[in-house]
Design a protein around this motif. Structure first.
Motif, PDB file in Angstrom:
ATOM      1  N   SER A  19     -58.671  51.733 -51.807  1.00 26.20           N
ATOM      2  CA  SER A  19     -59.732  52.699 -52.120  1.00 26.20           C
ATOM      3  C   SER A  19     -59.667  53.166 -53.570  1.00 26.20           C
ATOM      4  CB  SER A  19     -59.633  53.907 -51.180  1.00 26.20           C
ATOM      5  OG  SER A  19     -58.398  54.580 -51.383  1.00 26.20           O
ATOM      6  N   SER A  20     -58.474  53.064 -54.187  1.00 27.52           N
ATOM      7  CA  SER A  20     -58.350  53.468 -55.596  1.00 27.52           C
ATOM      8  C   SER A  20     -58.503  52.288 -56.546  1.00 27.52           C
ATOM      9  CB  SER A  20     -56.992  54.133 -55.831  1.00 27.52           C
ATOM     10  OG  SER A  20     -55.940  53.209 -55.627  1.00 27.52           O
ATOM     11  N   GLY A  21     -58.854  51.101 -56.008  1.00 28.63           N
ATOM     12  CA  GLY A  21     -59.110  49.941 -56.847  1.00 28.63           C
ATOM     13  C   GLY A  21     -57.888  49.112 -57.159  1.00 28.63           C
ATOM     14  N   GLN A  22     -56.740  49.381 -56.508  1.00 28.34           N
ATOM     15  CA  GLN A  22     -55.534  48.588 -56.738  1.00 28.34           C
ATOM     16  C   GLN A  22     -55.504  47.393 -55.796  1.00 28.34           C
ATOM     17  OE1 GLN A  22     -52.635  51.733 -56.082  1.00 28.34           O
ATOM     18  NE2 GLN A  22     -52.097  51.707 -58.252  1.00 28.34           N
ATOM     19  N   GLN A  23     -54.989  46.283 -56.292  1.00 29.23           N
ATOM     20  CA  GLN A  23     -54.827  45.115 -55.422  1.00 29.23           C
ATOM     21  C   GLN A  23     -53.675  45.380 -54.450  1.00 29.23           C
ATOM     22  OE1 GLN A  23     -54.123  42.456 -58.588  1.00 29.23           O
ATOM     23  NE2 GLN A  23     -56.246  41.762 -58.755  1.00 29.23           N
ATOM     24  N   ALA A  24     -53.881  45.072 -53.180  1.00 29.88           N
ATOM     25  CA  ALA A  24     -52.870  45.335 -52.162  1.00 29.88           C
ATOM     26  C   ALA A  24     -52.851  44.192 -51.152  1.00 29.88           C
ATOM     27  CB  ALA A  24     -53.143  46.664 -51.465  1.00 29.88           C
ATOM     28  N   PHE A  25     -51.689  43.982 -50.569  1.00 31.71           N
ATOM     29  CA  PHE A  25     -51.478  42.882 -49.628  1.00 31.71           C
ATOM     30  C   PHE A  25     -50.697  43.423 -48.434  1.00 31.71           C
ATOM     31  CE2 PHE A  25     -51.692  41.451 -53.968  1.00 31.71           C
ATOM     32  CZ  PHE A  25     -52.554  40.362 -53.929  1.00 31.71           C
ATOM     33  N   LEU A  26     -51.190  43.144 -47.229  1.00 29.96           N
ATOM     34  CA  LEU A  26     -50.568  43.680 -46.018  1.00 29.96           C
ATOM     35  C   LEU A  26     -50.410  42.567 -44.995  1.00 29.96           C
ATOM     36  CD1 LEU A  26     -49.708  46.363 -44.493  1.00 29.96           C
ATOM     37  CD2 LEU A  26     -52.032  46.362 -43.547  1.00 29.96           C
ATOM     38  N   LEU A  27     -49.209  42.439 -44.421  1.00 30.02           N
ATOM     39  CA  LEU A  27     -48.938  41.463 -43.374  1.00 30.02           C
ATOM     40  C   LEU A  27     -48.336  42.197 -42.197  1.00 30.02           C
ATOM     41  CD1 LEU A  27     -48.835  38.364 -42.615  1.00 30.02           C
ATOM     42  CD2 LEU A  27     -46.439  38.438 -43.352  1.00 30.02           C
ATOM     43  N   GLU A  28     -48.982  42.093 -41.024  1.00 31.79           N
ATOM     44  CA  GLU A  28     -48.492  42.826 -39.854  1.00 31.79           C
ATOM     45  C   GLU A  28     -48.594  41.972 -38.602  1.00 31.79           C
ATOM     46  OE1 GLU A  28     -51.017  46.247 -38.944  1.00 31.79           O
ATOM     47  OE2 GLU A  28     -52.581  45.400 -40.227  1.00 31.79           O
ATOM     48  N   GLU A  29     -47.627  42.170 -37.715  1.00 35.66           N
ATOM     49  CA  GLU A  29     -47.561  41.451 -36.448  1.00 35.66           C
ATOM     50  C   GLU A  29     -48.514  42.077 -35.440  1.00 35.66           C
ATOM     51  OE1 GLU A  29     -44.207  41.311 -32.983  1.00 35.66           O
ATOM     52  OE2 GLU A  29     -43.515  40.740 -34.984  1.00 35.66           O
ATOM     53  N   SER A  30     -49.177  41.245 -34.636  1.00 32.92           N
ATOM     54  CA  SER A  30     -50.088  41.756 -33.616  1.00 32.92           C
ATOM     55  C   SER A  30     -49.317  42.527 -32.550  1.00 32.92           C
ATOM     56  CB  SER A  30     -50.837  40.591 -32.959  1.00 32.92           C
ATOM     57  OG  SER A  30     -51.451  41.009 -31.753  1.00 32.92           O
ATOM     58  N   ALA A  31     -49.900  43.646 -32.097  1.00 34.52           N
ATOM     59  CA  ALA A  31     -49.274  44.416 -31.027  1.00 34.52           C
ATOM     60  C   ALA A  31     -49.350  43.688 -29.701  1.00 34.52           C
ATOM     61  CB  ALA A  31     -49.950  45.787 -30.911  1.00 34.52           C
ATOM     62  N   GLU A  32     -50.310  42.751 -29.559  1.00 37.11           N
ATOM     63  CA  GLU A  32     -50.512  42.053 -28.289  1.00 37.11           C
ATOM     64  C   GLU A  32     -49.604  40.837 -28.124  1.00 37.11           C
ATOM     65  OE1 GLU A  32     -53.111  42.904 -30.237  1.00 37.11           O
ATOM     66  OE2 GLU A  32     -53.927  44.552 -29.040  1.00 37.11           O
TER      67      GLU A  32
END
Length: 779
Positions: free
Chosen positions: A91-104
């Motif tokens: 939202s502040s214009g920074q590049q971001a990367f997120l990797l998360e495991e599925s809860a299912e």
């Protein structure tokens, strides 16, 4: 089940352009590094979302992004904290990367690439370690998943796994390089595609390590470049996937070693900068055991048991096993397999067959005794089976089966066949585990995209064995291998004892061993604490009972750490412990908050994924004004089901609606889907010719004999003898499929007290053009 609109169908750019994978196989552990190349070819910043499958037991241990020359390495954080940080950065214009495991399901991850500027490139790298599963032919299987079929979510459940599904080839390519090194010999590389001759080269300057034994064989279901041996003793090998591969099928590699069944131990040093007393600070040992049972015990396979066969009859089982010549529909292959299983059961056992989809039904109200009448009735109903039961609801039939009383002295053996696409995987696994004391579970994943988490998890929690039938594999050999395991007597009273030098103690990280099979690997992870006051060797002893006979397997190992393991053993051990804690949390054990905190702490310390943590990376140097919401692009994954039988995408979508959406208020969708299904079947490939082996097996009686029949010759003994000679003389390469059929036949002939059979065998050989001895037939 929510299925988003297809990016490629709208002719919108797909930001993922290519995937490059490097695999390092060390003995039976693989370290996999995948680099995903993203390019924003649009005029505005965008966010790319990619739901990607990974092996079920993988421990993701590294996540980073490279923009230009700048590399940002992700940190493991509590999942909610990581999500908040990602949202704030984007939202502040920074590049971001997120990797998360599925809860299912632990074999599905969500990758978010946020605020990728117009015209910008980003290379995202994911590294994970995984154990290689032992197959029936003693190979080690590595699978790089590509297919993520829609996961069926039962009505009333929370939102399931949402993925972008491609109706055609995915618009990105795959390059793959595999390097194998092992202290055991490697022999060959096989594939269902054409391979050039193998090249054998001496070690050169590119090779930095020397190992003592050769490697024997690699296999793949994809076209590979020639296998290159870097050492003349075959201790190392490198192979590459041929260029231009579109990532629209799971890539399987099969590594064959000589002396596969030798027990082994790998001791890995800890990290000196880690917290004292933590898992990452101390050495960790991985013990691989291959129990060998006495021959006299293995000769007397069980003649008792309750065999329950559970067959997926959802609409997706109407797809083809593969796209090659002679392919069968999944449901037809399952029916042929049931024929072999029913003919192979011992007389006097109990059995039942269940079909499931959105609902379920059984052949008999409860399991019945196996005899000629019940077998005939079951075979009649098997012929009538269709893939016509809607979605894939596996939880309710399992609940019903577990509610049925068990038969004394007839241990329950559950065989589950499914294409494995469900959204409530963890709920299913918890149910299987809660009934592990009353049965063994053998699971079979059919076709591309079967959920590895579901298939391997059911077998693990049910103390059984998992098999995957993909590409051009025949289902029957793998199922009969599992039947042999099921007929092995149950191992009980399993205990593990350690003898270590003074000053060294052990903390076992793996769950207690609950099942042992002849020749199948059992893994133990343990943390070694303290320092030796002089000794340099440890001993682990596994004791158990088999048919009231006490047995012992022992392994001596060196406590000196192995070099260049890259903390893979520590991370696999941490993953094993985290999975146990997750299950403890779901079971409602006391102190849930403490269990969750322990999981997060272990995940952060070891740098591996868990259901409560995520990898987050933020490029704090990037900041640009973003007007309005980011463009969102979902990267498509390949759906094998959509290409199964139809050339028409629209018709396949209707089939998908019938299979996956069980909450439709009207019957219109079902009617349309049935019409589409009929159209697809009309365009399907002609039915392959009948297998003569299955034709012969179908004529056998429950007792083991072949009766007088116009298609054979006079006399039941003579007919049975001819059938045996034909099997051994003409179908020996498929012996694993008919071995139990032949055992029953030989036993029946022996019970008839016939005189000299030698002349009959000679006459049968002349008649059939074979050269089989009486001893070979076992009569």
């Amino acid at each position: 089940m929510e299925i988003c609109g297809l990016v490629t169908e709208k002719n919108e750019p797909v930001p993922l352009k290519s995937i490059s994978v490097e695999v390092l196989v060390q003995d039976h552990v693989a370290t996999v590094s995948s680099t995903l190349q993203y390019v924003n070819e649009e005029e505005r910043p965008l966010e790319a979302l990619f739901v990607l499958p990974l092996p079920a037991d993988a421990a993701v241990c590294h996540f980073s992004a490279k923009i230009g020359e700048q590399e940002i390495v992700a940190e493991v954080q509590d999942k909610e904290t990581a999500r908040d940080q990602y949202d704030d950065a984007v939202s502040s214009g920074q590049q971001a990367f997120l990797l998360e495991e599925s809860a299912e399901s632990p074999d599905v991850f969500r990758l978010s690439v946020g605020c990728l500027s117009a015209g910008q490139n980003a290379a995202v790298t994911i590294i994970y370690v995984t154990e290689l599963a032992v197959q029936a032919d003693h190979s080690l299987r590595f699978c790089l998943p590509a297919v993520l079929n829609p996961r069926y979510t039962p009505a009333g459940s929370a939102a399931g796994i949402v993925s972008e599904i491609s109706s055609g080839a995915v618009p990105y390519t795959l390059t793959l390089s595999v390097h194998v090194s092992s202290p055991k010999p490697i022999s060959k590389l096989e594939s269902n595609c054409t391979l050039d001759p193998l090249l054998f080269l001496h070690a050169d300057s590119q090779c930095s390590c020397e190992l003592s034994k050769p490697i024997s064989k690699l296999e793949s279901n994809c076209t590979l470049d020639p296998l290159v041996f870097l050492h003349s003793d075959h201790t190392q090998a490198t192979v590459n996937l041929s260029p231009g591969h579109m990532f629209d099928k799971d890539v399987e590699l099969f590594v064959y070693y000589q002396d596969t069944h030798q027990p082994s131990a790998i001791v890995e040093a800890g990290v000196t900068t880690a917290l004292p007393g933590s898992l990452m600070r101390d050495p960790v040992v991985m013990i691989s055991l291959y129990p060998e049972f006495p021959e006299e015990v293995m000769k007397s396979l069980a003649t008792r048991g309750e065999f329950v066969f559970v067959i997926d009859r959802s609409g997706s089982m109407d797809s083809m096993m593969h796209q090659g010549k002679g392919a069968q529909m999944c449901i037809e292959s399952a029916k042929d397999t049931l024929l072999l299983l029913l003919k192979s059961l011992p007389v006097g056992c109990y059995f039942n067959i269940y079909g499931f989809g959105s609902d379920f039904e059984s052949f008999f109200p409860q399991s019945v005794e196996y005899n000629q009448d019940t077998m005939d009735e079951a075979l009649k109903r098997v012929k009538e089976m269709r893939a016509d039961m809607g979605g894939t609801e596996i939880l309710e039939p399992l609940k019903h089966i577990y509610s049925q009383r068990c038969y004394p002295d007839h241990p329950r053996q559950l065989f589950i066949f499914t294409d494995g696409e469900v959204g409530n995987t963890k709920e299913v696994l918890d149910l299987v585990k809660s009934h592990a004391h009353s049965h063994r579970c053998f699971s079979f994943g059919i076709g591309e995209g079967a959920s590895a988490a579901l298939i391997t998890g059911m077998a693990r929690e049910g103390s059984g064995h998992a098999q995957f039938i993909t590409d051009s594999d025949r289902m029957q050999p793998k199922v009969m291998q599992s039947l042999r395991f099921a007929l092995q007597p149950a191992v009980v009273n399993i205990s593990v004892d350690w003898i270590l030098p003074d000053g060294v103690t052990v903390d076992t990280l793996s769950p207690p061993i609950s099942v042992l099979f002849q020749g199948q690997r059992a893994l133990i992870y343990a943390q070694l604490k303290g320092e030796s006051s002089g000794g340099s060797e440890g001993t682990v002893t596994v004791k158990y009972s088999l048919k009231d006979q006490p047995l012992t397997n022992q392994l001596h190992f060196c406590l000196k750490p192995t070099e260049e393991t890259g903390l893979s053993i520590h991370r696999l051990a941490a993953r094993t412990l985290i999975r146990s804690l997750e299950q403890e949390e779901r079971s409602g054990a006391a102190g849930v908050e403490g269990i969750r905190s322990r999981m997060v702490e272990l995940s952060v310390q070891a740098g591996v994924s868990s259901v409560h943590t995520a990898f987050i990376a933020v490029n704090k140097d990037s900041r640009q004004t973003v007007k309005g919401p980011l463009l969102q692009r979902r990267v498509p994954t390949y759906n094998a089901l959509m290409q199964a039988n139809c050339d028409s995408y629209e018709a396949c979508c209707l089939m998908e609606a019938y299979d996956w959406d069980i909450e439709t208020d009207s019957n219109e969708g079902a009617v349309q889907s049935q019409q589409a299904e009929s159209e697809c079947k009309q365009r399907a490939a002609p039915e392959p010719p009948k297998d003569p082996l299955l034709q012969l097996v179908s004529l056998q009686k429950a007792s083991g004999c072949w009766d007088l029949d116009a298609t054979l010759v006079d006399g039941s003994v003579w007919a049975t003898l001819l059938a045996l000679i034909w099997l051994y003389g003409c179908k020996i390469e498929q012996q694993v499929e008919w071995q139990f059929v032949a055992m029953k036949a030989a036993s029946w002939i022996g019970s008839q007290k016939v005189g000299d059979l030698s002349q009959c065998v000679c006459a049968g050989n002349v008649l059939l053009g074979c050269q089989v001895t009486k001893e070979t037939l076992g009569i």
